[in-house]
Design a protein around this motif. Sequence first.
Motif, PDB file in Angstrom:
ATOM      1  N   UNK A  17      11.283  -3.243  -3.649  1.00  0.00           N
ATOM      2  CA  UNK A  17      11.222  -2.765  -2.263  1.00  0.00           C
ATOM      3  C   UNK A  17      10.077  -1.766  -2.079  1.00  0.00           C
ATOM      4  N   UNK A  18       9.976  -0.809  -2.982  1.00  0.00           N
ATOM      5  CA  UNK A  18       8.935   0.230  -2.870  1.00  0.00           C
ATOM      6  C   UNK A  18       7.541  -0.394  -2.943  1.00  0.00           C
ATOM      7  N   UNK A  19       7.372  -1.307  -3.890  1.00  0.00           N
ATOM      8  CA  UNK A  19       6.035  -1.896  -4.086  1.00  0.00           C
ATOM      9  C   UNK A  19       5.639  -2.798  -2.923  1.00  0.00           C
ATOM     10  N   UNK A  50       6.217  -2.267   0.271  1.00  0.00           N
ATOM     11  CA  UNK A  50       6.110  -1.583   1.564  1.00  0.00           C
ATOM     12  C   UNK A  50       4.815  -1.933   2.291  1.00  0.00           C
ATOM     13  N   UNK A  60       3.329  -1.117   6.569  1.00  0.00           N
ATOM     14  CA  UNK A  60       3.707  -0.588   7.876  1.00  0.00           C
ATOM     15  C   UNK A  60       3.812  -1.736   8.876  1.00  0.00           C
ATOM     16  N   UNK A  86       9.141  -0.336   9.129  1.00  0.00           N
ATOM     17  CA  UNK A  86       8.907   1.048   9.584  1.00  0.00           C
ATOM     18  C   UNK A  86       7.416   1.303   9.790  1.00  0.00           C
ATOM     19  N   UNK A 106      -0.652  -5.728   2.736  1.00  0.00           N
ATOM     20  CA  UNK A 106      -0.648  -4.453   2.021  1.00  0.00           C
ATOM     21  C   UNK A 106      -2.066  -4.197   1.521  1.00  0.00           C
ATOM     22  N   UNK A 107      -2.651  -3.074   1.928  1.00  0.00           N
ATOM     23  CA  UNK A 107      -4.008  -2.758   1.485  1.00  0.00           C
ATOM     24  C   UNK A 107      -3.988  -2.222   0.055  1.00  0.00           C
ATOM     25  N   UNK A 108      -4.958  -2.632  -0.760  1.00  0.00           N
ATOM     26  CA  UNK A 108      -4.982  -2.134  -2.147  1.00  0.00           C
ATOM     27  C   UNK A 108      -5.227  -0.629  -2.187  1.00  0.00           C
ATOM     28  N   UNK A 109      -4.402   0.073  -2.949  1.00  0.00           N
ATOM     29  CA  UNK A 109      -4.525   1.520  -3.085  1.00  0.00           C
ATOM     30  C   UNK A 109      -5.613   1.870  -4.102  1.00  0.00           C
ATOM     31  N   UNK A 110      -5.944   3.161  -4.157  1.00  0.00           N
ATOM     32  CA  UNK A 110      -6.865   3.652  -5.184  1.00  0.00           C
ATOM     33  C   UNK A 110      -6.372   3.218  -6.571  1.00  0.00           C
ATOM     34  N   UNK A 111      -7.286   2.810  -7.452  1.00  0.00           N
ATOM     35  CA  UNK A 111      -6.854   2.457  -8.810  1.00  0.00           C
ATOM     36  C   UNK A 111      -6.099   3.619  -9.456  1.00  0.00           C
ATOM     37  N   UNK A 168     -12.037  -2.605  -1.786  1.00  0.00           N
ATOM     38  CA  UNK A 168     -11.685  -2.558  -0.360  1.00  0.00           C
ATOM     39  C   UNK A 168     -12.584  -3.509   0.448  1.00  0.00           C
TER      40      UNK A 168
END
Lengths: 249, 249
Positions: free
Chosen positions: A7-9, A11, A13, A132, A172-177, A205
Amino acid sequence: MNESINLLLNHRSIRQFEDRPLSKEQIEMIVSCAQSASTSSFIQAYSIIGVTDKEKKKKLAKIAGEQSYVAENGHFFVFCADLYRHEIIGEMENKRVIPSIESTEKFMVTLIDTALAAQNAAIAAESMGLGICYIGGLRYDLEAVCDLLHIPSRVLPLFGLAVGYPAKMTEKKPRLPINHIYHENEYRSNREENEQQLQVYNEIISDYYIERTQGKRKDTWTSQMAGMLEKQSRMYMNDFVQKSGLNRK
Amino acid sequence: MNESINLLLNHRSIRQFEDRPLSKEQIEMIVSCAQSASTSSFIQAYSIIGVTDKEKKKKLAKIAGEQSYVAENGHFFVFCADLYRHEIIGEMENKRVIPSIESTEKFMVTLIDTALAAQNAAIAAESMGLGICYIGGLRYDLEAVCDLLHIPSRVLPLFGLAVGYPAKMTEKKPRLPINHIYHENEYRSNREENEQQLQVYNEIISDYYIERTQGKRKDTWTSQMAGMLEKQSRMYMNDFVQKSGLNRK
């Protein structure tokens, strides 16, 4: 991987919701989960305002910069840092608590407390199959938010949380490594290393945008961030927060 | 009730851990979950420092007020609000970002971002059967924390998160009743109503202590809070934060 981690992974918006209100039971469960989060020295320094009044929701949507999903969702929560009840407690117990309440330390405590509670609310909602979106846009005009929701001094609305049944999924946009965010035993502040890491992330990005827009868009993260930070946004905040009786010294 | 909600509702802080380190995979999963949280305008304004060095952990335990579980746990994370990399970005992109970075608005953004990430980390850890405890006590002496972990300006350690296999379970203290925390359409600031609500909660908390200590302890919440807030704690914070290059205007 367990269900909660999954669920967390996963997420993302959600900015478009079905026209279907949350039930009273759902709302109460979300608030109970929020309250179950850790709280600094048990201070519980936040309040949550659920907004169902349609006119008020429209006004909040306008304040947030014409974000339609602030008005159109299953439920709209406003999360507030709150030391108002602690001011009352000082009077009840005849103790001098105002210097603490007005300190930057307690301002940090109340912000962190509120955010921990909000993130629990977000996860609870998502675990029910709801989507959310945090609404920081309320901070474009906190005075208007306070007037609309009758918020007293020592209480600061921090952000909204729009919740509802997703009408449209987002990516889901890739976060900072991880090696950029995570340090071991000491912070790696070497400027050259940081710039190199940022270049690597810029490529990730860019590739993400190129793929998602068939080549039409190819911003980098550093250009996005520099563009955003170049605009001096919400510079009234320092004065406003102090006027609200927080972060004064 | 789904598994994730069950997890959230059953949170309690753990202050005694088995002598058993987390695996690299566990640590990386916890950090990935932290990074999956919402972030304001994709700013990702935080860093996480994992502390494994035993001497450093002992020093952090001392700073936090001799809390043994800061040194003795499965892993110790320090969560930092971070606009340092955004300062670098300003230079890379040749944009004037410092006024934004130094604003109270962005101070709030970075605190909220960090707390949302931390709460995801906490939940990820708990979902793996681990226990957690937030360590606000690091804020007794942030200068010492920054020296120890080589933390540069524009970065502010906010709290630690001790994680590990629980050696001793704790009880969950009853939170404020939902009607005290949760408002509908407007904040109920009536002082008399608030005092009455606080009296009701005082009885709940007294009963909890009386039962747990066989009558030896019967504090109320308002007396606890007034006692805590009467002490002016960490009043250096305003100056320190500004010296770190945040919350200046």
